[in-house]
Design a protein around this motif. Sequence first.
Motif, mmCIF file in Angstrom:
data_model
loop_
_atom_site.group_PDB
_atom_site.id
_atom_site.type_symbol
_atom_site.label_atom_id
_atom_site.label_comp_id
_atom_site.label_asym_id
_atom_site.label_seq_id
_atom_site.Cartn_x
_atom_site.Cartn_y
_atom_site.Cartn_z
ATOM 1 N N ALA A 38 -16.308 4.033 -1.803
ATOM 2 C CA ALA A 38 -16.715 3.316 -3.021
ATOM 3 C C ALA A 38 -18.053 3.833 -3.545
ATOM 4 O O ALA A 38 -18.219 4.034 -4.757
ATOM 5 N N VAL A 39 -18.998 4.080 -2.649
ATOM 6 C CA VAL A 39 -20.308 4.593 -3.093
ATOM 7 C C VAL A 39 -20.160 6.024 -3.613
ATOM 8 O O VAL A 39 -20.712 6.359 -4.660
ATOM 9 N N LEU A 40 -19.405 6.847 -2.905
ATOM 10 C CA LEU A 40 -19.203 8.223 -3.367
ATOM 11 C C LEU A 40 -18.510 8.247 -4.730
ATOM 12 O O LEU A 40 -18.885 9.036 -5.610
ATOM 13 N N MET A 41 -17.543 7.379 -4.926
ATOM 14 C CA MET A 41 -16.829 7.290 -6.195
ATOM 15 C C MET A 41 -17.807 7.005 -7.337
ATOM 16 O O MET A 41 -17.762 7.646 -8.397
ATOM 17 N N VAL A 42 -18.708 6.059 -7.131
ATOM 18 C CA VAL A 42 -19.700 5.726 -8.151
ATOM 19 C C VAL A 42 -20.629 6.913 -8.387
ATOM 20 O O VAL A 42 -20.929 7.258 -9.536
ATOM 21 N N GLN A 43 -21.085 7.528 -7.313
ATOM 22 C CA GLN A 43 -21.976 8.672 -7.463
ATOM 23 C C GLN A 43 -21.301 9.785 -8.266
ATOM 24 O O GLN A 43 -21.923 10.382 -9.147
ATOM 25 N N GLN A 44 -20.047 10.065 -7.968
ATOM 26 C CA GLN A 44 -19.340 11.113 -8.694
ATOM 27 C C GLN A 44 -19.201 10.765 -10.170
ATOM 28 O O GLN A 44 -19.440 11.616 -11.040
ATOM 29 N N ARG A 90 -27.970 -6.064 -8.451
ATOM 30 C CA ARG A 90 -28.249 -6.644 -7.129
ATOM 31 C C ARG A 90 -26.988 -6.703 -6.266
ATOM 32 O O ARG A 90 -27.041 -6.479 -5.061
ATOM 33 N N ALA A 91 -25.849 -6.975 -6.882
ATOM 34 C CA ALA A 91 -24.587 -7.053 -6.135
ATOM 35 C C ALA A 91 -24.196 -5.694 -5.563
ATOM 36 O O ALA A 91 -23.554 -5.631 -4.517
ATOM 37 N N PHE A 92 -24.590 -4.617 -6.213
ATOM 38 C CA PHE A 92 -24.243 -3.269 -5.765
ATOM 39 C C PHE A 92 -25.053 -2.863 -4.528
ATOM 40 O O PHE A 92 -24.582 -2.069 -3.701
ATOM 41 N N ALA A 97 -26.329 -0.346 1.058
ATOM 42 C CA ALA A 97 -26.896 -0.605 2.387
ATOM 43 C C ALA A 97 -25.828 -0.416 3.468
ATOM 44 O O ALA A 97 -26.107 0.175 4.528
ATOM 45 N N ALA A 98 -24.622 -0.887 3.207
ATOM 46 C CA ALA A 98 -23.531 -0.723 4.173
ATOM 47 C C ALA A 98 -23.182 0.755 4.332
ATOM 48 O O ALA A 98 -22.965 1.238 5.451
ATOM 49 N N ARG A 99 -23.137 1.478 3.224
ATOM 50 C CA ARG A 99 -22.855 2.920 3.292
ATOM 51 C C ARG A 99 -23.952 3.622 4.094
ATOM 52 O O ARG A 99 -23.685 4.505 4.910
ATOM 53 N N ASN A 100 -25.206 3.226 3.885
ATOM 54 C CA ASN A 100 -26.310 3.828 4.639
ATOM 55 C C ASN A 100 -26.163 3.549 6.131
ATOM 56 O O ASN A 100 -26.469 4.408 6.958
ATOM 57 N N ASP A 101 -25.700 2.357 6.463
ATOM 58 C CA ASP A 101 -25.482 2.003 7.863
ATOM 59 C C ASP A 101 -24.397 2.897 8.469
ATOM 60 O O ASP A 101 -24.500 3.307 9.630
#
Length: 170
Positions: A38-44, A90-92, A97-101
């Motif tokens: 999900a984070v990678l998708m947003v970054q792309q 804020r919701a994002f 944080a979870a992806r960083n973990d």
Amino acid sequence: MTNHPLSTHLADTAKFTASHAGMVPEVDSSLPWLVSGAVLMVQQACVIALSEAGAELPLMPGPNELVARVADETILAQPFTVPLKPAQHRAFEPLVAARNDVMHPRPTGLNIDAARLPDAIIVATTITRHLALTQPVRRFMIADTDQAAIKDALGQIETSVEFWRTVLVD
């Protein structure tokens, strides 16, 4: 090595994320993959839109910085700016944080709070949909086949999240 357009990478990431979103209630090991996808998708999606707009990209921008840039009309002009409210920003953050973990494991293992993720994942699909489908910077920025795949994957992610919101969240 085959050179694939960025939109194909985004479509592949969206499909990957959708597959893990559907498995989360039954397969614990899918949650880290969902978060990462999900984070990678947003970054792309952000990088594609900012690049197409000719915006300057930092050498190693983080996901929160990219989201802030696509939501800033001085960087990404209207109507391409992602209309995010402060609560959505804020919701994002728990998703990042979870992806960083996941990406920087600790000896104690992963500590992902699934209860904080449904809203974050919906924000991720909202950002991706706006940048890639609703208001792309350039009309042909996303290939037609990739548009269909992204649209389908985002719908699957949202349906899965709404389902597992009731299963995972107390």
